[in-house]
Motif scaffolding. Sequence first.
Motif, PDB file in Angstrom:
ATOM      1  N   ASP A 258      -0.629   1.274   0.412  1.00 50.87           N
ATOM      2  CA  ASP A 258      -1.726   1.326   1.376  1.00 50.87           C
ATOM      3  C   ASP A 258      -3.041   0.875   0.737  1.00 50.87           C
ATOM      4  O   ASP A 258      -3.874   0.237   1.396  1.00 50.87           O
ATOM      5  CB  ASP A 258      -1.862   2.748   1.910  1.00 50.87           C
ATOM      6  CG  ASP A 258      -2.980   2.872   2.935  1.00 50.87           C
ATOM      7  OD1 ASP A 258      -2.860   2.298   4.030  1.00 50.87           O
ATOM      8  OD2 ASP A 258      -3.992   3.539   2.632  1.00 50.87           O
ATOM      9  N   GLN A 259      -3.209   1.181  -0.533  1.00 54.27           N
ATOM     10  CA  GLN A 259      -4.463   0.853  -1.203  1.00 54.27           C
ATOM     11  C   GLN A 259      -4.496  -0.569  -1.736  1.00 54.27           C
ATOM     12  O   GLN A 259      -5.539  -1.230  -1.689  1.00 54.27           O
ATOM     13  CB  GLN A 259      -4.700   1.843  -2.351  1.00 54.27           C
ATOM     14  CG  GLN A 259      -4.934   3.274  -1.894  1.00 54.27           C
ATOM     15  CD  GLN A 259      -5.025   4.245  -3.050  1.00 54.27           C
ATOM     16  OE1 GLN A 259      -4.709   3.905  -4.193  1.00 54.27           O
ATOM     17  NE2 GLN A 259      -5.454   5.474  -2.767  1.00 54.27           N
ATOM     18  N   SER A 260      -3.343  -1.059  -2.235  1.00 56.24           N
ATOM     19  CA  SER A 260      -3.334  -2.363  -2.901  1.00 56.24           C
ATOM     20  C   SER A 260      -2.676  -3.468  -2.092  1.00 56.24           C
ATOM     21  O   SER A 260      -2.633  -4.616  -2.537  1.00 56.24           O
ATOM     22  CB  SER A 260      -2.624  -2.239  -4.260  1.00 56.24           C
ATOM     23  OG  SER A 260      -1.279  -1.824  -4.072  1.00 56.24           O
ATOM     24  N   GLY A 261      -2.106  -3.152  -0.932  1.00 58.19           N
ATOM     25  CA  GLY A 261      -1.467  -4.188  -0.128  1.00 58.19           C
ATOM     26  C   GLY A 261      -0.022  -4.421  -0.546  1.00 58.19           C
ATOM     27  O   GLY A 261       0.566  -3.642  -1.303  1.00 58.19           O
ATOM     28  N   ASP A 262       0.589  -5.501  -0.030  1.00 55.98           N
ATOM     29  CA  ASP A 262       2.004  -5.784  -0.267  1.00 55.98           C
ATOM     30  C   ASP A 262       2.284  -6.048  -1.740  1.00 55.98           C
ATOM     31  O   ASP A 262       1.582  -6.831  -2.401  1.00 55.98           O
ATOM     32  CB  ASP A 262       2.450  -6.996   0.563  1.00 55.98           C
ATOM     33  CG  ASP A 262       2.537  -6.656   2.042  1.00 55.98           C
ATOM     34  OD1 ASP A 262       2.714  -5.469   2.360  1.00 55.98           O
ATOM     35  OD2 ASP A 262       2.421  -7.575   2.880  1.00 55.98           O
ATOM     36  N   ASP A 263       3.326  -5.375  -2.228  1.00 58.78           N
ATOM     37  CA  ASP A 263       3.778  -5.532  -3.608  1.00 58.78           C
ATOM     38  C   ASP A 263       5.300  -5.470  -3.565  1.00 58.78           C
ATOM     39  O   ASP A 263       5.882  -4.442  -3.212  1.00 58.78           O
ATOM     40  CB  ASP A 263       3.194  -4.414  -4.476  1.00 58.78           C
ATOM     41  CG  ASP A 263       3.574  -4.557  -5.946  1.00 58.78           C
ATOM     42  OD1 ASP A 263       4.641  -5.125  -6.226  1.00 58.78           O
ATOM     43  OD2 ASP A 263       2.803  -4.102  -6.804  1.00 58.78           O
ATOM     44  N   GLN A 264       5.960  -6.582  -3.927  1.00 54.56           N
ATOM     45  CA  GLN A 264       7.421  -6.642  -3.821  1.00 54.56           C
ATOM     46  C   GLN A 264       8.105  -5.522  -4.600  1.00 54.56           C
ATOM     47  O   GLN A 264       9.032  -4.874  -4.100  1.00 54.56           O
ATOM     48  CB  GLN A 264       7.926  -7.994  -4.345  1.00 54.56           C
ATOM     49  CG  GLN A 264       7.612  -9.172  -3.440  1.00 54.56           C
ATOM     50  CD  GLN A 264       8.339 -10.426  -3.897  1.00 54.56           C
ATOM     51  OE1 GLN A 264       9.497 -10.354  -4.304  1.00 54.56           O
ATOM     52  NE2 GLN A 264       7.661 -11.551  -3.844  1.00 54.56           N
TER      53      GLN A 264
END
Length: 426
Positions: A162-168
């Motif tokens: 939620d804080q850093s966005g999409d991360d695979q």
Amino acid sequence: MILMWVSFALLTLLAVAFVALPFLSKERIQSLTYNANSELIAIYHQRLGELANDLANQRIDQANHDESVIELKRRLLNELSPEKSLMSKGNNRIFALTGSAFLIAFTAIFYTATGSQQQLQNWHSAMDNLPAYGERAVMQKGEPLTQNELQAFALGLRTKLDQSGDDQVAWMLLGRVAMSLNEYDMAQQSFDKVLRLDPDNMPVLISYSQVLLLEGSEANMTRAAGMLSKVLKDDPTNLDAISLLALIAYERHDWLQAKSAFEVLLNSMDEQDSRYGMIAQRITEIEQNISAENTQQQVQQSSDEDNNAVQTSAIKITVNLAPQFTDKLPTQGTLFVFAKAANGPPMPLAVVKLTDYSFPIEVQLSDSNAMVAGLTLSSVNKIILTARISKDASVMPSTGELEGRSDVLERSQTKAYDLLINELIP
């Protein structure tokens, strides 16, 4: 977090002001009222002193003095404010402080009983321990994560996303943690996120297939098989994909494909592997299933052949009685309808026996009506059909019995025949 506590403090101060201000305002009004009344009383006493002085100096008589005093008292009573309580000065301040203290205590107790401070503490703990959880889960360092730690790990991953966005990597880890928690919907949503970012991510395709197989529906198994086929297209020796395809084939009772897949797995393992015996036992079970299916197919094929033979040899016969023999019917006769070889043994090839009948009547002769194994209706080419009404329930002819016979017929060309009983056996 700081903003939340500041908001709590502001709300508390607002609530305290809401409780205390009415009491403080009332005390101010009472204080002002008390000062005004004191001035009126002082003026009253001053006027009494002046009247007493006038009486002493004989400027007024006693009657006028008494009337003036009564008038002063009446005027004082009319001018005094009803809002007063000399003994209550300061009580409102105590009420305000007591109400504020009660409000603060009640708020603290209520929040402690129903608030989310424990969840907030768990959330902060999850965020603080997120790297350690990742090492234990991914790098296999230390003890495996407990159920509570897995839930905390999932919470930390969701917060990080939620804080850093999409991360695979984070989405993939969240999907696998959700699998461990049996949260299959969350796992599918997480893997969908990864595949939107990287459609050819083979570890995720394999993990996603596992989730779909745990769901168990036919549609999910088909989708999982498609994902595994995509993996094997790029990596034909991927044992994880092969093992999952073997399970899909096993669930679908596709024994040949399941056996091939399990044999590939078995050949890739060392005999000391704990899974070796289990897979070997599964292959043996599959071989037994294949053998049972083959036997069942042979039985079914044989049954189908017999049914086809019966249908091929069947002859539908309509039996009727000549009118002149109606009065010669035995009271408890038995009707025999049978076929014999035109040139061959005297034993009937097929027989139907009826004790309850009326004319006209329709019967069918086929190989299923054979009396002797191997001697069937389809085993000869030329036949003679006979219908006989027996008196003694015996197929052997006796004097006085009624009978009807056909000409010599080509069995393969005879599918239906009308047979008339028109003879009396001498």
